[in-house]
Design a protein around this motif. Sequence first.
Motif, PDB file in Angstrom:
ATOM      1  N   PHE A  43       0.839  -1.204   0.000  1.00  0.00           N
ATOM      2  CA  PHE A  43       0.000   0.000   0.000  1.00  0.00           C
ATOM      3  C   PHE A  43       0.874   1.254   0.000  1.00  0.00           C
ATOM      4  O   PHE A  43       0.638   2.189  -0.781  1.00  0.00           O
ATOM      5  N   LEU A  44       1.893   1.293   0.860  1.00  0.00           N
ATOM      6  CA  LEU A  44       2.782   2.452   0.926  1.00  0.00           C
ATOM      7  C   LEU A  44       3.564   2.624  -0.377  1.00  0.00           C
ATOM      8  O   LEU A  44       3.750   3.749  -0.851  1.00  0.00           O
ATOM      9  N   ASP A  45       4.015   1.506  -0.953  1.00  0.00           N
ATOM     10  CA  ASP A  45       4.763   1.580  -2.211  1.00  0.00           C
ATOM     11  C   ASP A  45       3.903   2.139  -3.342  1.00  0.00           C
ATOM     12  O   ASP A  45       4.357   2.984  -4.117  1.00  0.00           O
ATOM     13  N   GLN A  46       2.648   1.670  -3.443  1.00  0.00           N
ATOM     14  CA  GLN A  46       1.756   2.174  -4.488  1.00  0.00           C
ATOM     15  C   GLN A  46       1.461   3.656  -4.271  1.00  0.00           C
ATOM     16  O   GLN A  46       1.475   4.450  -5.212  1.00  0.00           O
ATOM     17  N   SER A  47       1.199   4.027  -3.033  1.00  0.00           N
ATOM     18  CA  SER A  47       0.921   5.435  -2.722  1.00  0.00           C
ATOM     19  C   SER A  47       2.132   6.300  -3.056  1.00  0.00           C
ATOM     20  O   SER A  47       1.985   7.391  -3.624  1.00  0.00           O
ATOM     21  N   LEU A  48       3.313   5.828  -2.734  1.00  0.00           N
ATOM     22  CA  LEU A  48       4.544   6.562  -3.028  1.00  0.00           C
ATOM     23  C   LEU A  48       4.729   6.731  -4.538  1.00  0.00           C
ATOM     24  O   LEU A  48       5.067   7.826  -5.009  1.00  0.00           O
ATOM     25  N   GLU A 135      -5.687  10.144  -5.059  1.00  0.00           N
ATOM     26  CA  GLU A 135      -5.620  10.567  -3.657  1.00  0.00           C
ATOM     27  C   GLU A 135      -6.779   9.957  -2.861  1.00  0.00           C
ATOM     28  O   GLU A 135      -6.599   9.524  -1.723  1.00  0.00           O
ATOM     29  N   LEU A 136      -7.955   9.905  -3.468  1.00  0.00           N
ATOM     30  CA  LEU A 136      -9.104   9.266  -2.803  1.00  0.00           C
ATOM     31  C   LEU A 136      -8.872   7.773  -2.613  1.00  0.00           C
ATOM     32  O   LEU A 136      -9.313   7.194  -1.612  1.00  0.00           O
ATOM     33  N   ALA A 137      -8.176   7.143  -3.552  1.00  0.00           N
ATOM     34  CA  ALA A 137      -7.841   5.720  -3.400  1.00  0.00           C
ATOM     35  C   ALA A 137      -6.921   5.515  -2.197  1.00  0.00           C
ATOM     36  O   ALA A 137      -7.045   4.521  -1.475  1.00  0.00           O
ATOM     37  N   HIS A 138      -6.005   6.451  -1.962  1.00  0.00           N
ATOM     38  CA  HIS A 138      -5.137   6.363  -0.782  1.00  0.00           C
ATOM     39  C   HIS A 138      -5.986   6.482   0.490  1.00  0.00           C
ATOM     40  O   HIS A 138      -5.790   5.728   1.446  1.00  0.00           O
ATOM     41  N   LEU A 139      -6.913   7.437   0.490  1.00  0.00           N
ATOM     42  CA  LEU A 139      -7.793   7.637   1.644  1.00  0.00           C
ATOM     43  C   LEU A 139      -8.619   6.384   1.915  1.00  0.00           C
ATOM     44  O   LEU A 139      -8.662   5.893   3.044  1.00  0.00           O
ATOM     45  N   GLU A 140      -9.253   5.869   0.893  1.00  0.00           N
ATOM     46  CA  GLU A 140     -10.083   4.671   1.067  1.00  0.00           C
ATOM     47  C   GLU A 140      -9.235   3.456   1.439  1.00  0.00           C
ATOM     48  O   GLU A 140      -9.651   2.627   2.246  1.00  0.00           O
ATOM     49  N   GLY A 141      -8.049   3.364   0.855  1.00  0.00           N
ATOM     50  CA  GLY A 141      -7.146   2.258   1.189  1.00  0.00           C
ATOM     51  C   GLY A 141      -6.755   2.281   2.656  1.00  0.00           C
ATOM     52  O   GLY A 141      -6.695   1.235   3.317  1.00  0.00           O
ATOM     53  N   GLU A 144      -9.855   1.238   4.755  1.00  0.00           N
ATOM     54  CA  GLU A 144     -10.112  -0.205   4.661  1.00  0.00           C
ATOM     55  C   GLU A 144      -9.141  -1.015   5.499  1.00  0.00           C
ATOM     56  O   GLU A 144      -9.505  -2.072   6.026  1.00  0.00           O
ATOM     57  N   ARG A 145      -7.923  -0.562   5.642  1.00  0.00           N
ATOM     58  CA  ARG A 145      -6.886  -1.325   6.346  1.00  0.00           C
ATOM     59  C   ARG A 145      -6.872  -1.088   7.856  1.00  0.00           C
ATOM     60  O   ARG A 145      -6.281  -1.863   8.593  1.00  0.00           O
ATOM     61  N   ARG A 146      -7.500  -0.018   8.293  1.00  0.00           N
ATOM     62  CA  ARG A 146      -7.497   0.278   9.734  1.00  0.00           C
ATOM     63  C   ARG A 146      -8.349  -0.707  10.496  1.00  0.00           C
ATOM     64  O   ARG A 146      -9.462  -1.012  10.124  1.00  0.00           O
ATOM     65  N   ARG A 147      -7.805  -1.179  11.594  1.00  0.00           N
ATOM     66  CA  ARG A 147      -8.525  -2.138  12.437  1.00  0.00           C
ATOM     67  C   ARG A 147      -9.162  -1.460  13.638  1.00  0.00           C
ATOM     68  O   ARG A 147     -10.137  -1.942  14.172  1.00  0.00           O
ATOM     69  N   SER A 148      -8.574  -0.348  14.054  1.00  0.00           N
ATOM     70  CA  SER A 148      -9.115   0.371  15.207  1.00  0.00           C
ATOM     71  C   SER A 148      -9.663   1.708  14.748  1.00  0.00           C
ATOM     72  O   SER A 148      -9.274   2.228  13.712  1.00  0.00           O
ATOM     73  N   ARG A 149     -10.546   2.273  15.513  1.00  0.00           N
ATOM     74  CA  ARG A 149     -11.168   3.547  15.145  1.00  0.00           C
ATOM     75  C   ARG A 149     -10.738   4.682  16.067  1.00  0.00           C
ATOM     76  O   ARG A 149     -11.322   5.737  16.029  1.00  0.00           O
ATOM     77  N   GLY A 150      -9.739   4.488  16.883  1.00  0.00           N
ATOM     78  CA  GLY A 150      -9.248   5.549  17.760  1.00  0.00           C
ATOM     79  C   GLY A 150      -8.386   6.526  16.982  1.00  0.00           C
ATOM     80  O   GLY A 150      -8.396   6.574  15.766  1.00  0.00           O
ATOM     81  N   GLY A 151      -7.643   7.320  17.707  1.00  0.00           N
ATOM     82  CA  GLY A 151      -6.676   8.211  17.089  1.00  0.00           C
ATOM     83  C   GLY A 151      -7.198   9.580  16.694  1.00  0.00           C
ATOM     84  O   GLY A 151      -6.627  10.226  15.819  1.00  0.00           O
ATOM     85  N   ARG A 152      -8.249  10.043  17.344  1.00  0.00           N
ATOM     86  CA  ARG A 152      -8.827  11.343  16.980  1.00  0.00           C
ATOM     87  C   ARG A 152      -7.857  12.496  17.168  1.00  0.00           C
ATOM     88  O   ARG A 152      -7.830  13.422  16.362  1.00  0.00           O
ATOM     89  N   VAL A 153      -7.067  12.460  18.223  1.00  0.00           N
ATOM     90  CA  VAL A 153      -6.122  13.556  18.486  1.00  0.00           C
ATOM     91  C   VAL A 153      -5.046  13.585  17.406  1.00  0.00           C
ATOM     92  O   VAL A 153      -4.734  14.647  16.851  1.00  0.00           O
TER      93      VAL A 153
END
Length: 183
Positions: A43-48, A135-141, A144-153
């Motif tokens: 994912f990081l390689d494609q985004s890069l 850029e939207l594909a990076h956002l959606e990617g 999709e890969r996030r397992r947790s929903r925390g991290g608001r800060v």
Amino acid sequence: MPAVDRTLADILRVNHAGECGAIRIYTGQRYLARWRSPDLLPFLDQSLRDERGHKDEFAALMKQRGITPCGAIALWGVGGWLPGLATAGLGRSAILICTEAVERTVHAHLQAQLAWLADRDAEVSRAIATIQVEELAHLEGARERRRSRGGRVLDAFIAKATELLIWISTYGASSRMARRIGR
């Protein structure tokens, strides 16, 4: 330089600088993800790869129009490395939170640019619309890969830092453009 030309120059400069920052973010994340989150490497390689292509596209559009790079481009480099390395050091979830925050902010910024460019520069508008899809594909990617929903800060901090870099790089033109579109 007429106001339209100055705004167009600001758009291309900030987008080019932003792609330089995104390249640094993904490069920094990739550096540590090899050990911390190897499953994210494709994912990081494609985004890069995408971000490098975007940077080249904006550089070509700038060159065609005689526009020089953003004066704050070094700030984008540092502004990319720091969150890239920091979020990768925090782990998988932080990498994805960073991607979400940056790409969501960038998407809103590109939407405003497309609205402003609608009848001003078809070539730049088409390029931005095409880039926005990736850029939207990076956002959606990332979502999709996030397992947790925390991290608001962390999300809020990265989004605000991205907005601030955009504002600094356009000398406030991004705010003026958004106000004109809103009328």
